[in-house]
Scaffold this active site. Structure first.
Site, short mmCIF file in Angstrom:
data_model
loop_
_atom_site.label_atom_id
_atom_site.label_comp_id
_atom_site.label_asym_id
_atom_site.label_seq_id
_atom_site.Cartn_x
_atom_site.Cartn_y
_atom_site.Cartn_z
N HIS A 539 71.05 27.39 35.80
CA HIS A 539 69.73 26.78 35.99
C HIS A 539 69.81 25.48 36.77
CE1 HIS A 539 68.34 29.05 32.11
NE2 HIS A 539 68.47 29.84 33.15
C1 FAD Z 1 72.96 34.64 37.16
C2 FAD Z 1 71.63 34.00 36.93
C3 FAD Z 1 70.92 34.33 35.78
C4 FAD Z 1 69.68 33.74 35.54
N1 FAD Z 1 68.93 34.15 34.46
C5 FAD Z 1 67.66 33.69 34.31
C6 FAD Z 1 66.80 34.23 33.31
O1 FAD Z 1 67.16 35.13 32.58
N2 FAD Z 1 65.54 33.72 33.21
C7 FAD Z 1 65.09 32.71 34.00
O2 FAD Z 1 63.96 32.26 33.81
N3 FAD Z 1 65.89 32.18 34.97
C8 FAD Z 1 67.14 32.68 35.16
N4 FAD Z 1 67.92 32.20 36.19
C9 FAD Z 1 67.41 31.07 37.00
C10 FAD Z 1 66.37 31.41 38.06
O3 FAD Z 1 66.55 32.72 38.53
C11 FAD Z 1 66.51 30.38 39.19
O4 FAD Z 1 66.30 29.07 38.68
C12 FAD Z 1 65.50 30.57 40.33
O5 FAD Z 1 65.50 31.90 40.76
C13 FAD Z 1 65.83 29.62 41.48
O6 FAD Z 1 64.90 29.77 42.52
P1 FAD Z 1 65.02 28.93 43.87
O7 FAD Z 1 63.91 29.36 44.73
O8 FAD Z 1 65.13 27.49 43.52
O9 FAD Z 1 66.42 29.31 44.50
P2 FAD Z 1 67.09 30.74 44.77
O10 FAD Z 1 66.26 31.82 44.19
O11 FAD Z 1 68.50 30.63 44.33
O12 FAD Z 1 67.02 30.89 46.35
C14 FAD Z 1 67.79 30.20 47.26
C15 FAD Z 1 68.16 31.16 48.39
O13 FAD Z 1 68.61 30.45 49.54
C16 FAD Z 1 69.67 31.15 50.14
N5 FAD Z 1 70.47 30.22 50.95
C17 FAD Z 1 71.28 29.23 50.51
N6 FAD Z 1 71.82 28.58 51.54
C18 FAD Z 1 71.35 29.16 52.67
C19 FAD Z 1 71.56 28.93 54.05
N7 FAD Z 1 72.34 27.94 54.49
N8 FAD Z 1 70.93 29.75 54.94
C20 FAD Z 1 70.12 30.75 54.52
N9 FAD Z 1 69.90 31.00 53.21
C21 FAD Z 1 70.50 30.22 52.29
C22 FAD Z 1 70.42 31.74 48.97
O14 FAD Z 1 71.20 32.83 49.39
C23 FAD Z 1 69.29 32.11 48.02
O15 FAD Z 1 68.86 33.44 48.20
C24 FAD Z 1 69.16 32.78 36.45
C25 FAD Z 1 69.87 32.46 37.61
C26 FAD Z 1 71.09 33.06 37.86
C27 FAD Z 1 71.83 32.71 39.12
#
Ligand code: FAD
Ligand code: NAG
Length: 606
Positions: A539
């Site tokens: 997280h």
């Molecule tokens: C294994 C795991 C289990 C989890 N379980 C839960 C759960 O059960 N319930 C819950 O509520 N939350 C859970 N979470 C947390 C939740 O899914 C995340 O907090 C949320 O999805 C994050 O969203 P975001 O948009 O901040 O980033 P992300 O969804 O991580 O998106 C960031 C994206 O940017 C891309 N990226 C990074 N650098 C670059 C670059 N230089 N160029 C192009 N693309 C790039 C990455 O590949 C990624 O796809 C979990 C997370 C993980 C990893």
């Protein structure tokens, strides 16, 4: 050499990163502004119609060491975790965390959002503003009429399928043992009624057995012609000219497109660049673009464009402890699946082949598919049971003086906040290959507001170089005190479950011989154990915080990066202070809020 995607020279909006928040915001804007050209650049692979991103039961495969959908961020070894390196995986695929997470449906406290407005001055980010946006994203299939939940959003919430026996035992026995913490059927109302209760936690899974990921709900089904989401494209940096973000530099990622050319390319943005690469990567993109602390940039050989000392600081997670117990052989658990036993996977997936055959996954129907039920039958067993727990004032002495750092700063004045949530999972989360073949269950405790902070920075201008990452776990003794209390609570509940058959001692504190379980004697052993075993809860947040610049902030309350025009950050990195729940719900809320903000700036609405 094959060029994987035809990318135009210029778009109206460019998203750097195509994860949870990015896909949601881009999808909403594409629907509201069909004439707007939107480009989403994601370094990981597409997830479209792939079973491992649709079938709930497959989530654990993404954490395999060989996973191509996860990035493993390795922290520096730290004395606070007994000399270990904390490894924090982050999603690397279209949809990001939404496409690989554990689907736990958990929502923060209203006061978590309110703090963003009252403590950090972000007008428009109170719970009053944000809860309707969270509801807009979801359909609470369990009871669509419930007023605190959503009834017609694209992301569906249900129990997944049948509720496992262990989950039922935990809720029943927990509520009986902890007399002042009763059972409830609603642990997610974002208010004080949800706290100090035992409940079955729903999942981001539809009633018909599909994961509720963002891209299948907002992107792949979106008819907008000018929305382009491209996988396998790695963003190097944002191009800033005279203080204005005008585009990005990227390259095709040969981890996804093996034979793609590897030159650095440029694409221009007419209206806006949105950095949305998640809390582990957005600060790195900003730093490579010359936005960050002067010393960090200089050390990495990057020219300073705007000094933003807060970039990459304030790193937070929810530290997690996992204590293994042994369950009765008759009780259903996920261990065989998680051990990768072919028979178990065969049984779980057996009927999938048949169902999947013939349609290439492009028009899969999920209604009445018995195999999804079968798969999801296993899924809730991982830990749908839950207790959001905060000490009552009379329990404070049990936690000791160190704990007051958390109590005073986050809990004392916010009765709707839990200290941690705890559950009994029907499997052992860890390296099962290294453990005897037992029917494990485990007691997991996830800390809502760790006092510890870490940081993540670039070590070079090369986007493939490993970052300089300090997870910071347990650097505050308050976190250890909280997890010690959680460990004891978990032990007391788990040994009372009807299916409990024993403690798996190697996975527990090693108490001194002949110790009489006195607090003074057990605390050091438990503390050492916590330092030796604590792990990430996946997280990550806080690394481009939405706060005033002079308080270490990186973006303002319209998500604009300080000192640069036409540049925003939209993902979990903007969180100025932690939320107590699993973070998917918050990432979605940020995505919905960003869509509202950007739509307004474009002169319309979503
Ligand atoms: C294994 C795991 C289990 C989890 N379980 C839960 C759960 O059960 N319930 C819950 O509520 N939350 C859970 N979470 C947390 C939740 O899914 C995340 O907090 C949320 O999805 C994050 O969203 P975001 O948009 O901040 O980033 P992300 O969804 O991580 O998106 C960031 C994206 O940017 C891309 N990226 C990074 N650098 C670059 C670059 N230089 N160029 C192009 N693309 C790039 C990455 O590949 C990624 O796809 C979990 C997370 C993980 C990893
Ligand atoms: C917490 O608050 C109490 C009561 O106001 C005070 O005595 C104590 O010193 C505080 N402790 C910490 C660590 O902030």
């Amino acid at each position: 050499m094959t060029i994987p995607h035809t990318i135009e020279a210029e778009y109206d909006l460019i998203f750097a990163g195509g994860g949870t928040a990015a896909c949601l915001t881009a999808g909403r804007l594409a629907t509201a502004f069909p004439a707007l050209s939107i480009l989403v650049l994601e370094c990981g692979p597409t997830t479209k119609d792939k079973k491992e991103h649709i079938q709930p039961g497959q989530y654990i495969t993404h954490l395999a060491p060989t996973s191509k959908t996860m990035q493993f961020n390795v922290g520096k070894p730290s004395e606070h975790v007994a000399g270990r390196s904390s490894i924090v995986p982050s999603a690397r695929c279209v949809g990001g965390g939404s496409s690989v997470n554990f689907m736990m449906y958990n929502r923060p406290a209203a006061s978590d959002f309110d703090a963003w407005e009252t403590e950090f001055g972000n007008v428009g980010w109170s719970s009053k503003d944000l809860i309707p946006l969270l509801q807009k994203a979801e359909t609470y299939e369990i009871d669509p009429k419930k007023s605190t939940h959503g009834s017609d959003g694209p992301l569906k919430v249900s129990f997944g399928s049948e509720i496992s026996d262990l989950a039922k035992e935990f809720v029943e026995i927990g509520a009986k043992f902890e007399k002042n913490r009763p059972e409830t059927d609603e642990g997610n109302a974002l208010n004080v009624e949800s706290i100090n209760k035992f409940f079955i936690m729903p999942k981001w899974i539809s009633k018909d057995g599909r994961r509720s990921d963002v891209p299948h709900a907002y992107i792949y089904n979106n008819p907008a012609k000018k929305l382009s989401v491209f996988d396998g494209t790695l963003v190097h940096r944002v191009i800033i000219e005279d203080g204005v973000a005008v585009g990005v530099e990227y390259q095709f990622d040969n981890r996804v497109h093996e034979s793609a050319p590897q030159d650095i390319r440029v694409v221009k943005a007419r209206k806006l660049v949105v950095v949305a690469a998640g809390a582990m990567s957005s600060p790195l993109i900003l730093e490579r673009s010359g936005l960050g602390a002067k010393d960090v940039l200089e050390k990495a050989g990057v020219t300073v464009v705007a000094e933003l000392p807060g970039v990459g600081e304030n790193y937070q997670d929810h530290t997690l402890t996992i204590a293994p117990y042994i369950a009765d052989d008759k009780v259903k658990t996920l261990n065989p699946l998680w051990r990768g036993e072919p028979a178990a996977w065969g049984q779980a997936l057996g009927e999938v082949g048949e169902r999947w055959g013939g349609n290439n996954g492009s028009e899969v129907r999920f209604t009445q598919a018995p195999w999804t039920i079968k798969l999801t039958t296993h899924t809730p067993a991982t830990s749908t049971d839950s207790s959001k727990c905060v000490p009552y004032p009379e329990e404070l002495p049990e936690l000791g003086p160190d704990f007051l750092e958390i109590w005073n700063s986050t809990l004392a004045n916010n009765p709707d906040r839990p200290l941690f949530w705890m559950s009994t999972a029907a499997a052992m989360l860890g390296d099962l290959a290294a453990l005897p073949k037992l029917n494990f269950m485990c007691s997991a405790a996830l800390l809502g507001y760790p006092a510890s902070r870490g940081r993540i920075h670039i070590s070079s201008s090369d986007p493939l170089a490993a970052p300089d990452f300090e997870a910071g776990f347990l650097s505050s003794p308050a976190d250890v005190a909280a997890l010690r209390w959680a460990y004891k609570k978990g032990r007391e509940i788990n040994r009372r479950l009807p299916s409990f058959r024993g403690v798996f001692f190697p996975g527990h504190p090693q108490f001194p011989k002949g110790s009489a379980a006195l607090v003074e004697e057990t605390a050091p052993a438990i503390d050492l154990y916590i330092r030796q075993t604590v792990v990430t809860a996946w997280h990550s947040c806080g690394t481009c915080a939405m706060k005033p610049l002079d308080k270490g902030g990186v973006v303002d309350s319209k998500l604009n990066v300080y000192g640069v025009k036409k540049l925003k950050v939209v993902d979990m990195s903007i969180v100025p202070s932690n939320v107590n729940s699993n973070t998917y719900s918050t990432a979605i809320t940020i995505g919905e809020k960003a869509a509202v903000i950007i739509a307004e700036e474009l002169g319309g609405s979503v």
